[in-house]
Each structure stands twice: as C-alpha cells, then as structure tokens.
Motif scaffolding. Structure first.
Motif, PDB file in Angstrom:
ATOM      1  N   VAL A  35      -4.993  57.986 -23.213  1.00 21.44           N
ATOM      2  CA  VAL A  35      -4.235  57.244 -22.217  1.00 21.44           C
ATOM      3  C   VAL A  35      -3.625  58.219 -21.215  1.00 21.44           C
ATOM      4  O   VAL A  35      -3.056  59.235 -21.587  1.00 21.44           O
ATOM      5  CB  VAL A  35      -3.125  56.435 -22.923  1.00 21.44           C
ATOM      6  N   LYS A  63      -0.723  58.954 -19.187  1.00 27.15           N
ATOM      7  CA  LYS A  63       0.654  58.443 -19.239  1.00 27.15           C
ATOM      8  C   LYS A  63       1.164  58.024 -17.870  1.00 27.15           C
ATOM      9  O   LYS A  63       1.947  57.086 -17.749  1.00 27.15           O
ATOM     10  CB  LYS A  63       1.584  59.519 -19.832  1.00 27.15           C
ATOM     11  N   GLU A 115       0.643  54.423 -17.026  1.00 23.08           N
ATOM     12  CA  GLU A 115       1.257  53.388 -17.865  1.00 23.08           C
ATOM     13  C   GLU A 115       2.414  52.771 -17.096  1.00 23.08           C
ATOM     14  O   GLU A 115       2.962  53.367 -16.169  1.00 23.08           O
ATOM     15  CB  GLU A 115       1.759  54.001 -19.178  1.00 23.08           C
ATOM     16  N   LYS A 150      -9.657  51.079 -22.290  1.00 23.55           N
ATOM     17  CA  LYS A 150      -9.210  52.186 -23.132  1.00 23.55           C
ATOM     18  C   LYS A 150     -10.086  52.451 -24.347  1.00 23.55           C
ATOM     19  O   LYS A 150      -9.636  52.989 -25.348  1.00 23.55           O
ATOM     20  CB  LYS A 150      -7.751  51.973 -23.570  1.00 23.55           C
TER      21      LYS A 150
END
Lengths: 236, 353
Positions: B174, B176, B179, B264
């Motif tokens: 991921v 970050k 996000e 993802k």
C-alpha cells in the motif's frame, strides 16, 4: 541506362500464370503506356513492379539497381511510386493527412513543404479542401489527391494504374493534361489505361498486353494507327 | 407506408424489441423503486459515481488496446487481458522489495514511477512478442485462425505467469500517501481514486494525441484503413502493427498498475475479467474507434458501479452488487443486438466514393 528495365517477368496468382515472360523498358523522361483488355495483366504488371506482388522469375531494375523482391515500402524509397487502381485514398484521414502519408519516407521538413507547394500548385482544389476528410471528396478530387499523395514521395518513376477510371469525360481530359504536365516537369511515367485513345495521345511509346503477354510494342503513333489496335482497343 | 413498414419487420425484430422493451421497463421500474425507497443518500451515489469513473478509466485504457489492434489487424486480441496482467504482476515483486526496504514509504513517488516503468515495460514486451510470435505468421490466414490463436496465447500467458510467480493472490503493498481522502469541491474522495482517474486521463490524452498528431500515429491510422495503399506510400506495415501492439501494451501495463492500486492485489488470472470487460467497452464504443473505446470504458465502469444499486435494488434483489458482471454483459448483448456499430460507430461509416 534505362530508367526501368524489366526482363522476363513471370508472375502467378496461385496457379494462374498472370504475366508470361514480360520484358519492357522505360527510358528517363518518357511516358510509356500499357494498354490491354480487362484481365490482360496490366495491373499485375504494375503491382509486381511496386512490390505488392512477387514475381516467380525475372528481374526488375531501376537505373541498374535491383528492385526485384524488395518490399513495397522499400521500393518507394528508391523512387518508384504507384498510384493504385481505384485511387485508394485514406477516406477517414483529412486531405492534408493523406498528403503527409505520401511524404512518409521524407524526413526533411523543407523538402516536404516544397513538394506540398508543388502539389497545391498542380491541384489548387486540394489546398482549398486540405482540412476536409478525404472520404467526402468527389471522384475527381480523390484522383487528384491520389496523384498528389504519390508526388509527395518525389517519384523518379510514377506508376499510374487506370487514373481515368470512373471519371466524367471533362475530368478525364484534365487528368491526362496533368499527366503531360508532370512529365514535362521531368517525371518518368508508366501508365496503365483502359482508355487507350487518351493514353496513346500522351504517351511516347506503348505496349499491348494480351492474356499476360506482350503482343505488340511500338511508338504511340504507330500503335494508334495499327489495324489490330484500332479494332480491339480504339473501337474503330 | 404502413404496409412497407410492416413488411420490413420480421418476427425476430419483434421478439428483440420485446426483450429490449421489457429490460428498459425493468430498469425504469427498478430505478424508480430504489429512489422512492430512499435507501441510498446523495453521498452514496457520489461514491458509486467516483468508483465507477475510476474503474471505467481503467477499462478505457485497456479497451484502447483492443480497439487499436482491431483497427490495424481486424482481429480481437483476446490475450490482451494477459498483457494487462503481466505488467503489474511482475512489478509486484519490485514493489514488494521496495516495501520491505522501506523505500516505498520514504520515496513514494520514485517508487510509484519505478512500479509504472517496470509494469509498462513488461506489458509492452509481452504485447510486442505476442504479435511477433503468435500473430504475424498468421497474417493473411482466415480470420478465425488468429482468433483461436489469441485464445491459446491467452491461456499460455496465464499459465506461464502462474508457473513463474505462483498461483497465490499477492497483496500489493500500500502506498501510504494515497490512503485516506481529499475534500474536492466539498466532496470527500478517496485519494487513490483521484490518482487512478487523473493518471488514466493523462495517459488517454497522451495516447490520443500520439495517434492524431504524430507522423507514426497518422501512419497507424492509414494502415488501419488500407494496408496495401499504406505500403505504396513507403509505410512499413509490419513496423506499424508492432507499434500498435507496443502502444496497446503500454496502456495495458499502466492500467494494470492503476488496477493494483485500486484493488491492492494481483493474481495470474486477474486479466481475464477486466480483459473481457474492456473488450465489451471497445464494442460499446464502436470497435476500431479510439475515443469510442475510451467513452465505452468509462460508461461501462459507471453502469457497473451505479447500475446494481440503481436498477436492481428497488426490484427487491438481495446483494445486487453481485450482479454487476451480469449488467456489463447484458449491455454487450444489447449493443450487439440494437447497435452493432457501437456508440461512436456511425462516424466510422465514411462513404467510400
């Protein structure tokens, strides 16, 4: 040395023997015409020269340089450019884009511009319509575009396949007029035509093709007065 | 007048129009019922729309590959979904390595660029060799033969990558920084969705400009129209076909990374469904037409995202979202029946004088 020298050419479509031992020469600065009936092998002849078809035997030489079995796009770079039968312009591209495609092999912007000016000079109509989508042009304009597109490639030898096909008589005259003008400006032309009368008027020499074979070859005047040609191709 | 009209209509037409009509009624009925029930708020719809837009722009990128290849070769490259899979699946290992060494979090933009470059390079290579090895020898063969080959190549690539990378789902690391969400015009939008939409739009504009404005782009369009005439202009047709596959591969590889950012995870089979969806999108837009494929992709993404809740929820169907694929393929069938040329198809129909 001849501009184009074709010797003992044999071309097949599958099993069909389309060209039988054809030999022709075109000298620099000439207009040479090939006349003959439908299916006599005239278009096959041009397609073999431009590389679209591969001959089984025989040789094609441009000023001594071997063209036989080269790919069509390579042959264009040698200076042999064909205007295909039925014009075959790119209908969804604009007139200008079609001309750009004609200049595909040329990377020099200045030369492209010079050729473009020359084409627009020859066919002012194309300049007016340069932004128009080519598929919307009239038949005569499409023929102009097809010829203009070929001229963008700076041909040393121009192969014309039935340029008058499907055109109104007025336009036929103007197309042949253009052919003469191109020739006067120094382009050597090999012309394939059904309209033998017009073709023999502009050409200096001619060949008569019958079922894939050359049956007659002479100066244009002599062919025009030849008994067999008059009966078979001039409708007299 | 009425007589002539009556004669030109066959029983098949009547049945087709009845099917179409009843589907239309169902959609309207469902939409009205859903909206009347008021189960979803405006927020929900906006979320659906944005998700659909993101998903749709991924379909759009893949669809351009289908449509361009159809343009030059008049064949459907059914292995294009695998071209899409190969890039991000390979890039996963690079991303994972960068994640383990913390590079991904310390230099996220460089890391993202690396992932894009690796994915696009692999997809491009696969597409290039696919054409060279599987399709070029069959040029001039009857049209069914390359089609079967494409399906074979699709399986080959799937199982090759399964053999290489294993059959597990791999969780994409991921990023970050992507996000969370941003407030844009008072609407809360998830960051990664913004990234996906913006990246896809940039890529599509670049691709379209390339095709419309550059010398090679024009040559590709010329080859799409008439290969023989193109070669008489000095255009190397084979090189243009290769270029088309390369561009399609690049777009698919980029789309694959965006897909991995969104969902993802990667898997050897991940190209199958998006591939078929993108094919549907290309047909929706009018196969062979590049803006059509882009519009078709976005339209399909939107319908798939908004459709289940809007059309089906009101009909009392439980878990309508499970039926999103059914909606997508019903669209395909309807387009094939009622408008086989696709949304933008008419522009293709230039009269051949």
């Amino acid at each position: 040395m001849a501009m184009l020298e074709i010797e003992h050419l044999n071309t097949y479509y599958g099993h069909i023997h389309a060209l039988r031992d054809v030999s022709i020469t075109v000298e620099k600065g000439e207009i040479v015409t090939m006349i003959g009936a439908n299916g006599a092998g005239k278009s096959t002849m041009l397609k073999t020269t431009s590389g679209l078809l591969r001959p089984r035997t025989g040789t094609i030489q441009l000023e001594g340089e071997e063209l036989t079995r080269l790919a069509p796009h390579t042959i264009v770079t040698k200076g042999v450019v064909q205007v295909p039968e039925g014009r075959r312009i790119f209908g969804q591209l604009t007139v200008m884009e079609n001309l750009d495609m004609g200049a595909f092999t040329c990377r020099d912007g200045g030369r492209i511009q010079k050729n473009l000016d020359r084409v627009f000079d020859l066919f002012p109509r194309l300049k007016e319509r340069s932004k128009q989508v080519a598929g919307t042009l009239s038949g005569g304009e499409q023929q102009m575009l097809a010829m203009g597109r070929a001229l963008m490639a700076e041909p040393r030898l121009l192969l014309l396949d039935e340029p008058s096909m499907g055109l109104a008589p007025v336009l036929v005259d103007s197309i042949f007029d253009t052919i003469s003008r191109l020739n006067n400006a120094g382009t050597t032309i090999l012309l394939v035509e059904q309209n033998a009368r017009m073709a023999l008027q502009v050409a200096s020499r001619g060949y008569v093709l019958q079922t894939g074979q050359i049956v007659l070859s002479d100066s244009a005047e002599n062919l025009a007065s030849n008994e067999m040609v008059r009966r078979a191709y001039l409708g007299e | 007048m009425f007589q002539r009209w009556k004669e030109s209509i066959t029983p098949t037409d009547v049945v087709m129009w009845m099917i179409g009509g009843s589907l239309m009624l169902m959609v309207i009925w469902g939409s009205v019922a859903t909206l009347a029930a008021g189960k979803y708020t405006g927020r929900h719809w906006i979320d659906f729309l944005i998700f659909g837009l993101a998903q749709g722009s991924i379909y759009a990128l893949i669809a351009t590959g289908y449509t361009m290849v159809y343009g030059v070769l008049k064949m459907i490259n059914f292995a294009h979904g695998e071209v899409f899979m190969s890039g991000p699946f390979t890039a996963y290992f690079v991303a994972d390595a960068m994640y383990r060494t913390d590079f991904l979090d310390t230099h996220p933009f460089i890391a993202l660029a690396v992932v894009f470059i690796v994915a696009m390079a692999v997809s491009t290579m696969i597409a290039y060799f696919l054409e060279k090895i599987a399709y070029r020898p069959l040029r001039g063969a009857p049209r069914l033969i390359p089609l079967i080959t494409a399906i074979g190549a699709s399986f080959f690539l799937q199982y090759m990558f399964r053999g290489l990378y294993g059959s597990n789902f791999q969780a994409y690391p991921v990023f970050k920084i992507f996000e969370g969400s941003w407030m844009i015009f008072g609407i809360r939008i998830l960051k990664f969705q913004v990234v996906v939409i913006v990246a896809a739009i940039v890529l599509m504009v670049a691709l379209y400009s390339f095709i419309m404005l550059t010398r090679v782009g024009k040559a590709i369009r010329a080859v799409s129209e008439d290969k023989e005439a193109s070669s008489l202009m000095g255009i190397n047709v084979d090189a243009m076909v290769s270029t088309t596959f390369v561009i399609g591969g690049m777009a698919a590889g980029a789309a694959g990374v965006l897909y991995a950012l969104m969902f993802k995870q990667v898997h050897f089979f991940m190209g199958f469904i998006p591939g078929i969806k993108a094919f549907t999108a290309a047909v929706l837009g009018g196969i062979g037409n590049i803006p059509g494929a882009m519009l078709g992709g976005i339209f399909l993404g939107l319908i798939e995202s908004v459709g289940p809740s809007l059309f089906l929820d009101g009909l009392g169907i439980v878990a309508p979202y499970q039926l999103k694929d059914a909606i997508a393929f019903t669209m395909l069938v309807l387009v094939l029946i009622f408008r086989p040329t696709g949304i933008m198809g008419e522009r293709l129909a230039v009269k051949k004088a």
